[in-house]
Motif scaffolding. Structure first.
Motif, PDB file in Angstrom:
ATOM      1  N   VAL A 183       0.397  12.198   2.627  1.00  0.00           N
ATOM      2  CA  VAL A 183      -0.659  10.979   1.850  1.00  0.00           C
ATOM      3  C   VAL A 183      -0.804   9.940   2.993  1.00  0.00           C
ATOM      4  O   VAL A 183      -1.761   9.398   2.930  1.00  0.00           O
ATOM      5  N   LEU A 184       0.077   9.575   3.690  1.00  0.00           N
ATOM      6  CA  LEU A 184      -0.005   8.495   4.604  1.00  0.00           C
ATOM      7  C   LEU A 184      -1.103   8.958   5.773  1.00  0.00           C
ATOM      8  O   LEU A 184      -1.981   8.443   6.222  1.00  0.00           O
ATOM      9  N   MET A 240       1.417   4.609  -2.697  1.00  0.00           N
ATOM     10  CA  MET A 240       1.195   5.920  -2.558  1.00  0.00           C
ATOM     11  C   MET A 240       2.603   6.680  -2.914  1.00  0.00           C
ATOM     12  O   MET A 240       2.672   7.765  -3.010  1.00  0.00           O
ATOM     13  N   LYS A 296      -3.605  11.453   5.248  1.00  0.00           N
ATOM     14  CA  LYS A 296      -4.840  11.116   4.351  1.00  0.00           C
ATOM     15  C   LYS A 296      -5.438   9.700   4.407  1.00  0.00           C
ATOM     16  O   LYS A 296      -6.715   9.378   4.788  1.00  0.00           O
ATOM     17  N   ASN A 297      -4.604   8.729   3.947  1.00  0.00           N
ATOM     18  CA  ASN A 297      -4.973   7.512   3.588  1.00  0.00           C
ATOM     19  C   ASN A 297      -5.092   6.412   4.718  1.00  0.00           C
ATOM     20  O   ASN A 297      -5.684   5.650   4.947  1.00  0.00           O
ATOM     21  N   ASP A 298      -4.097   6.793   5.635  1.00  0.00           N
ATOM     22  CA  ASP A 298      -3.849   6.007   6.902  1.00  0.00           C
ATOM     23  C   ASP A 298      -4.003   4.562   6.961  1.00  0.00           C
ATOM     24  O   ASP A 298      -4.761   3.981   7.543  1.00  0.00           O
ATOM     25  N   PRO A 299      -2.902   3.995   6.241  1.00  0.00           N
ATOM     26  CA  PRO A 299      -3.149   2.412   6.017  1.00  0.00           C
ATOM     27  C   PRO A 299      -2.399   1.545   7.186  1.00  0.00           C
ATOM     28  O   PRO A 299      -2.692   0.365   7.212  1.00  0.00           O
ATOM     29  N   GLN A 355       0.670  -0.962  -0.120  1.00  0.00           N
ATOM     30  CA  GLN A 355       0.010  -0.008  -0.169  1.00  0.00           C
ATOM     31  C   GLN A 355       0.915   1.143  -0.078  1.00  0.00           C
ATOM     32  O   GLN A 355       0.451   2.199  -0.680  1.00  0.00           O
TER      33      GLN A 355
END
Length: 161
Positions: free
Chosen positions: A63-64, A11, A66-69, A7
């Motif tokens: 980006v991390l 990104m 925002k997407n928080d995987p 993931q």
């Protein structure tokens, strides 16, 4: 590759493209009590500098966030792969032909699990290196499926001119 590193790779690749940098590797590892997300980047045209790493870190953090995987807390580290960079992709092996490398295997080959020598050849099945045993040189072919770690290495035995 773990789901998290896959993931993160998706990104970070657009950031690499935008900055004209190369993604070398991604690790998500636990050391002691802490988790680390390590992203190794390089510049194909010049040595990577700390400013480029900082820009990647800043953009990737956004980006991390925002997407928080990643569920757990972790430290993000963006850095150069260093002189002993891993050989992962086809182009890594291509660039490393003739270079001094380190290989660690999952199981012993000729009673050894660690090898250092010069990369002579590679394909999808095996890697061929030339090692030095005292004053003798020997060529060894190692199946890629038996390789745990393969990276560039520094040849401390090479004589300085």
């Amino acid at each position: 590759m773990s789901k998290i590193t896959e993931q993160v790779e998706q990104m970070v690749l657009p950031i690499m493209e935008e900055l004209n940098l190369e993604l070398v590797d991604i690790e998500f590892v636990k050391e002691g009590r802490n988790w680390f997300l390590r992203v190794y980047v390089d510049n194909p045209e010049a040595p990577i500098d700390i400013d480029s790493c900082a820009v990647v870190s800043e953009k990737l953090s956004e980006v991390l966030d925002k997407n928080d995987p990643i569920e757990q807390n972790y430290f993000l580290e963006v850095s150069s792969p260093g002189a002993e960079r891993p050989l992962k992709k086809e182009k890594d092996f291509e660039k490393a032909l003739g270079s001094f490398i380190y290989i660690k295997t999952y199981e012993p080959i000729e009673d050894e699990k660690e090898f250092e020598g010069y990369l002579n050849a590679y394909d999808d099945e095996q890697v061929t290196i030339e090692i030095k045993i005292k004053t003798r040189r020997k060529t060894i072919a190692i199946e890629r499926s038996k390789i745990a770690v393969i990276r560039l290495a520094i040849d401390f035995s090479a004589k300085l001119d």
